[in-house]
Design a protein around this motif. Structure first.
Motif, short mmCIF file in Angstrom:
data_model
loop_
_atom_site.label_atom_id
_atom_site.label_comp_id
_atom_site.label_asym_id
_atom_site.label_seq_id
_atom_site.Cartn_x
_atom_site.Cartn_y
_atom_site.Cartn_z
N LYS A 73 26.41 37.86 44.40
CA LYS A 73 26.71 38.42 45.72
C LYS A 73 25.51 39.15 46.30
CE LYS A 73 30.14 41.09 48.27
NZ LYS A 73 31.40 41.86 48.19
N GLU A 74 24.82 39.91 45.46
CA GLU A 74 23.66 40.68 45.92
C GLU A 74 22.55 39.79 46.46
OE1 GLU A 74 22.80 42.85 42.40
OE2 GLU A 74 24.55 44.16 42.59
N ASN B 180 27.81 40.09 39.72
CA ASN B 180 27.33 40.91 40.85
C ASN B 180 26.03 40.40 41.47
OD1 ASN B 180 29.58 42.50 40.48
ND2 ASN B 180 28.49 44.15 39.43
N THR C 91 35.99 40.73 39.58
CA THR C 91 35.21 41.96 39.82
C THR C 91 36.07 43.21 39.70
OG1 THR C 91 35.52 41.67 42.21
CG2 THR C 91 33.47 40.84 41.24
N GLU C 92 37.38 43.03 39.63
CA GLU C 92 38.31 44.13 39.35
C GLU C 92 39.19 43.71 38.18
OE1 GLU C 92 40.42 45.13 42.92
OE2 GLU C 92 38.59 45.04 44.16
N TRP D 205 37.28 35.82 42.86
CA TRP D 205 36.20 36.80 42.87
C TRP D 205 36.75 38.22 42.73
CZ3 TRP D 205 31.04 35.98 42.57
CH2 TRP D 205 30.22 37.09 42.76
N LYS E 220 29.44 41.85 34.42
CA LYS E 220 28.88 42.23 35.71
C LYS E 220 27.53 41.58 35.97
CE LYS E 220 31.21 46.72 35.98
NZ LYS E 220 31.02 48.19 36.04
N GLU E 221 26.72 41.45 34.91
CA GLU E 221 25.38 40.89 35.10
C GLU E 221 25.42 39.39 35.43
OE1 GLU E 221 25.84 41.34 30.52
OE2 GLU E 221 26.60 42.27 32.36
#
Length: 286
Positions: A160-161, A157, A141-142, A137, A153-154
């Motif tokens: 997690k949100e 992210n 994400t980095e 992860w 990102k779509e």
């Protein structure tokens, strides 16, 4: 327990990128290219029904990217994740767990969809836990510059949100029995950091979901390594160790990306481990 192969669609990728330093005169014998040098690729997920638990391994591309994006990959065929689930009497809302081998777009894109008004994103499996691991992860994400184009990102992210993200506990070695989902996991780092390869005991066999450790049966010879792999020399070592184990233990290899072969076995030969037989899922398990 029952297992179902879930076809989520087909696409095409550049043959040279898929085989790295191997010349086209060699790889085209097993994976013929079209006029644009593209080869056929599958996106085959796996559904595991075990009591009240319904686990989906990987989710394909999804359908939320732009037409321009999809045009790069020459999508073909009529299969969709929805239609494949329906074939076995299931719906997205029935899924209790989504296990993501890694977060490249062709493995996790179907996890997230537009919301009703297309003003944002939401999980495509509203009742499911989404399983990744903490190291991968962070890697996704980095992202490094090499892999950034594969981590959207779509796709990532919103998981997690949503509050539905769970992490597999990291083992002390590269192989562990997973208590959360009741199958074993091999962790490999050549293609991307901490890709997870499930090993499922099923009807007296060990069924291994190959993800990108072995994209097609044409990739079985050791030097046949994707140009997409971030650490190709490590992939060589990981493939060698896995394929020797697969030949010794007669594993059934479930091919996520091979458009024409669902399952294969391998065997030891004088030239190293090579393809033994190919099967459809129903040949073996129905």
């Amino acid at each position: 327990m029952r297992i179902y192969p879930i076809e989520t669609g087909n696409f095409k990728l550049d043959g040279g990128a898929m085989f790295g330093v191997v010349p086209k005169t060699l790889w085209q014998k097993t994976n013929p290219a079209d006029a644009k040098n593209l080869i056929d690729m599958g996106m085959r997920s796996m559904l595991i029904e075990d009591g009240e638990r319904l686990t989906l391994i990987d989710t394909g591309l999804g359908n939320k990217q732009s037409d321009k994006f999809f045009s790069y990959y020459d999508l073909y065929g009529d299969a969709t994740l929805e239609s494949s689930l329906a074939k076995y009497g299931f719906h997205r809302d029935d899924i209790t767990d989504v296990f993501l081998t890694h977060l490249h777009f062709d493995h996790c894109g179907g996890s997230i969809q537009f919301n009703k008004n297309k003003t944002g994103y939401e999980p495509a499996f509203k009742n499911a836990k989404f399983w990744s691991n903490e190291d991968h992860w962070k890697w996704a994400t980095e992202p490094n510059a090499r892999e950034k184009a594969s981590f959207f990102k779509e796709n990532i992210n919103p998981i997690k949100e949503s509050g539905q993200l769970e992490f597999i506990k990291m083992p002390n070695s590269n192989f562990c029995k997973n208590s959360e989902l009741d199958f074993d996991i091999l962790f490999v780092d050549g293609h991307t950091d901490k890709q997870m390869i499930p090993h499922i005991k099923y009807k007296g066999q060990t069924l291994v979901f190959m993800a990108d450790l072995l994209p097609t049966v044409g990739h079985i010879p050791l030097p046949y390594v994707m140009g997409y792999d971030t650490r190709p020399l490590l992939t060589l070592d990981e493939k060698q160790a896995f394929l020797n184990s697969a030949a010794d233990n007669k594993f059934m290899l479930f091919m996520e990306h091979d458009a024409h072969n669902e399952i294969c076995t391998v065997k030891h030969t004088e030239k190293g481990v090579r393809l033994d037989q190919t099967f459809t899922f129903n040949d073996i398990f129905n």
